[in-house]
Design a protein around this motif. Structure first.
Motif, short mmCIF file in Angstrom:
data_model
loop_
_atom_site.label_atom_id
_atom_site.label_comp_id
_atom_site.label_asym_id
_atom_site.label_seq_id
_atom_site.Cartn_x
_atom_site.Cartn_y
_atom_site.Cartn_z
N LEU A 1 -120.40 59.28 98.29
CA LEU A 1 -121.31 59.69 99.36
C LEU A 1 -121.75 61.13 99.12
N ARG A 2 -123.04 61.39 99.24
CA ARG A 2 -123.52 62.78 99.15
C ARG A 2 -124.52 63.03 100.26
N PHE A 3 -124.38 64.20 100.88
CA PHE A 3 -125.27 64.53 101.99
C PHE A 3 -126.26 65.62 101.62
N PHE B 1 -124.79 72.83 82.72
CA PHE B 1 -123.41 73.24 83.00
C PHE B 1 -123.04 72.69 84.36
N TRP B 2 -121.98 71.90 84.42
CA TRP B 2 -121.62 71.22 85.67
C TRP B 2 -120.45 71.91 86.36
N VAL B 3 -120.57 72.02 87.68
CA VAL B 3 -119.50 72.63 88.48
C VAL B 3 -119.22 71.71 89.65
N VAL C 1 -112.76 64.43 80.12
CA VAL C 1 -114.08 63.81 79.96
C VAL C 1 -114.45 63.24 81.31
N ASP C 2 -115.53 63.78 81.86
CA ASP C 2 -115.96 63.36 83.20
C ASP C 2 -117.38 62.82 83.11
N THR C 3 -117.48 61.51 82.93
CA THR C 3 -118.84 60.97 82.85
C THR C 3 -119.21 60.30 84.15
N GLY C 4 -120.47 60.43 84.53
CA GLY C 4 -120.97 59.78 85.73
C GLY C 4 -122.22 58.98 85.37
N TYR C 5 -122.10 57.67 85.38
CA TYR C 5 -123.24 56.79 85.13
C TYR C 5 -123.75 56.36 86.51
N GLU D 1 -122.94 54.14 93.65
CA GLU D 1 -121.75 53.93 92.84
C GLU D 1 -121.86 54.77 91.58
N MET D 2 -120.81 55.52 91.33
CA MET D 2 -120.80 56.28 90.09
C MET D 2 -119.88 55.58 89.10
N GLY D 3 -120.46 55.19 87.98
CA GLY D 3 -119.64 54.61 86.92
C GLY D 3 -118.98 55.77 86.18
N SER E 1 -127.39 59.51 83.66
CA SER E 1 -125.96 59.81 83.54
C SER E 1 -125.76 61.29 83.31
N THR E 2 -124.55 61.74 83.66
CA THR E 2 -124.14 63.10 83.35
C THR E 2 -122.83 63.01 82.59
N LEU E 3 -122.79 63.60 81.42
CA LEU E 3 -121.57 63.52 80.61
C LEU E 3 -120.97 64.92 80.54
N VAL E 4 -119.90 65.11 81.33
CA VAL E 4 -119.36 66.46 81.49
C VAL E 4 -118.08 66.63 80.67
N PHE E 5 -117.95 67.81 80.10
CA PHE E 5 -116.74 68.14 79.35
C PHE E 5 -116.06 69.27 80.10
N GLY F 1 -117.57 62.44 96.20
CA GLY F 1 -118.97 62.63 95.83
C GLY F 1 -119.21 62.37 94.36
N ALA F 2 -118.16 62.03 93.62
CA ALA F 2 -118.27 61.72 92.18
C ALA F 2 -116.96 61.05 91.78
N SER F 3 -116.99 60.21 90.74
CA SER F 3 -115.76 59.49 90.39
C SER F 3 -114.61 60.44 90.03
N ILE F 4 -114.94 61.61 89.51
CA ILE F 4 -113.88 62.55 89.12
C ILE F 4 -113.13 63.09 90.34
N PHE F 5 -113.77 63.04 91.52
CA PHE F 5 -113.09 63.51 92.74
C PHE F 5 -111.76 62.77 92.94
N1 SER Z 1 -119.03 64.84 87.86
C1 SER Z 1 -120.32 64.67 87.27
C2 SER Z 1 -121.39 64.40 88.29
O1 SER Z 1 -121.11 64.31 89.45
C3 SER Z 1 -120.26 63.55 86.27
O2 SER Z 1 -119.58 62.52 86.80
O3 SER Z 1 -122.52 64.27 87.94
#
Ligand code: SER
Length: 469
Positions: A129-131, A194-196, A237-241, A149-151, A215-219, A100-104
């Motif tokens: 994919l997100r439902f 704050f991202w979880v 560093v977890d960024t999602g473009y 697509e998450m960059g 974008s979301t730029l997560v630390f 559901g995100a590139s960091i997964f």
């Molecule tokens: N993990 C964060 C998000 O899903 C940034 O990639 O938004």
């Protein structure tokens, strides 16, 4: 998780050098960073409407493929190794079915330090994919999608090896947006948040332009253990473009689906004999920034707002927009189906198979609404050709995808035929007993025994005059 962000969390040299100031949104109360001293709102939806429709703030007009390439090459030029996307079916994870995100891709083994990352720093354009926003796919004109697509530009900082952190992350983002794409720097806001997700958490900024969060730029500094935030030795560093959203922003089209699906969307319109009024769609789309459909009531409210602006009555407007939004959702869902089935998911009643089945049934119902259910497999085939150059597995698996979906479609048609009869009988019995609400136990029973999803039962029972909650 409601965590208060420290006032100095984003006191970074980049903001200072460029005279960004921290302000509080007068609508949602969030803190955000801007170069515009007059700014009063955070710039994100629902606080702000879209201002980029027919008025893109970028100097370049890019297709999804061009945007993906530009994103990857920008980060490559800046020391990141480009890696290939991971599968969408997250077989290495116990907590989710799909990425559901590139960091997964890197949770939990890389983020926990069990294995090293494939490169550090790295960049990837990851299909996801997100439902969780299904009902919004369509009505929000492209802000919500099942497949996107998450960059992801990621850096993994170890106690003995630091790669980069907040300052560089936000600098990269800002440079890409303003130098590569030509967006005016003062039009960008960075909203604190704050991202979880996936067992980790951390403070982040959400970058917004013209009412769209891009974008979301997560630390990521925490690991979540038994609902407690425990500091992790690895800082990620977890960024999602949002590549689709960036593409949409660069084109300023009346919906994100126009920007992403172009010829496929036109074909769906053509099959259904729809000739959308672009002016009306633009008006509706501009206002959809404020929209968040969580209930029928929200939808009616949203329709009323657009109706007021366009001088139509909301019921008339609903009749025009509902089929167009169905076409949008069909474009999204059929792409998602082609991707997951190419990875071996088979529609069923369990796990990821259940989600595939849900998508087939939703798609099918919308096709029916447009009177084009016979075009289901043709649209799937269009998706395979359209995305197959960038994702060759789709072409390799073409026959399997079409066969599986054909079989599923037949099963569904039979289920509905039988189900309609059963629900009609049940409804007649209830009415005879002067019960006008369809009991929830029946919904569960019908799903378990007949595979009938509640949405279908609702449709049939409501026609029989019963209320279904
Ligand atoms: N993990 C964060 C998000 O899903 C940034 O990639 O938004």
């Amino acid at each position: 998780m409601n965590v208060k962000i420290r006032e100095d969390e984003f006191l970074i040299p980049f903001f200072k050098e460029n005279e960004f100031i921290r302000k509080q949104c007068k609508i949602c109360g969030s803190y955000f960073w801007t170069q515009n001293p007059e700014a009063e709102i955070c710039g994100d939806s629902p606080c702000q409407n879209y201002t980029f429709i027919n008025n893109p703030p970028t100097k370049k007009h890019l297709s999804l493929r061009e945007m993906r390439q530009l994103f990857l090459s920008f980060f490559e030029k800046n020391g990141h190794e480009v890696i290939k996307p991971y599968p969408i079916v997250a077989r290495w994870r116990e907590d989710v079915y799909f990425v559901g995100a590139s960091i997964f891709n890197f949770q939990p083994y890389v983020t926990d330090g069990v294995i090293p990352p494939p490169a550090n720093p790295l960049v990837v354009s990851q299909p996801c994919l997100r439902f969780n926003d299904l009902d919004n796919v369509g009505p929000t004109a492209g802000r919500h999608l099942v497949i996107f697509e998450m960059g992801g530009a990621h850096a993994f900082n170890y106690p003995n090896k630091k790669v980069y952190w907040k300052d560089e992350t936000i600098r990269f983002h800002h440079e890409f947006l303003t130098k590569e794409l030509g967006v005016n720097s003062s039009a960008v806001t960075y909203k604190e948040h704050f991202w979880v997700g996936g067992g980790n958490a951390g403070p982040d900024v959400e970058a917004c332009v013209a009412g769209l969060e891009i974008s979301t730029l997560v630390f990521m500094v925490y690991k979540i253990i038994n609902e407690n935030l425990i500091e992790s030795p690895i800082k990620t560093v977890d960024t999602g473009y949002g590549i689709e959203r960036w593409t949409w922003l660069s084109q300023g089209t009346v919906s994100g689906f126009h920007a992403i699906y172009d010829s496929i969307l036109n074909k769906i319109f053509e099959y259904a004999g729809l000739k959308p009024d672009e002016k009306l769609l633009a008006e509706s789309s501009k206002l959809s920034g404020e929209m968040n459909i969580e209930s029928l009531k929200d939808k009616i409210e949203a329709r009323k707002k657009v109706a007021e602006k366009t001088g139509l009555n909301w019921v008339e407007l609903d009749k025009i927009l509902t089929p167009i939004e169905a076409a949008y959702a069909i474009a999204d869902h059929t792409k998602a189906l082609a991707f997951i089935i190419s990875e071996g998911v088979v529609p069923s009643n369990v796990e990821e198979g259940y989600l595939a089945r849900l998508l087939v049934r939703r798609t099918y119902r919308m096709l029916k609404l447009l009177g084009i259910e016979d075009k289901f497999l043709d649209i799937i085939d269009l998706q395979i050709s359209y995305w197959g150059n960038d994702f060759p597995n789709l072409k390799l698996m073409r026959n399997e995808i079409l066969e599986i979906l054909e079989a599923e479609k037949e099963k569904y048609e039979k289920t509905v035929e039988k189900g309609v009869e059963t629900v009609k009988k049940l409804s007649a019995n209830l009415k005879a007993k002067k019960i006008f609400e369809f009991p929830i136990e029946y919904l569960i029973e019908l799903y378990d025994s007949h595979g009938l999803i509640p949405e279908i039962v609702k449709e049939i029972a409501e026609k029989e005059g019963l209320q279904v909650l």
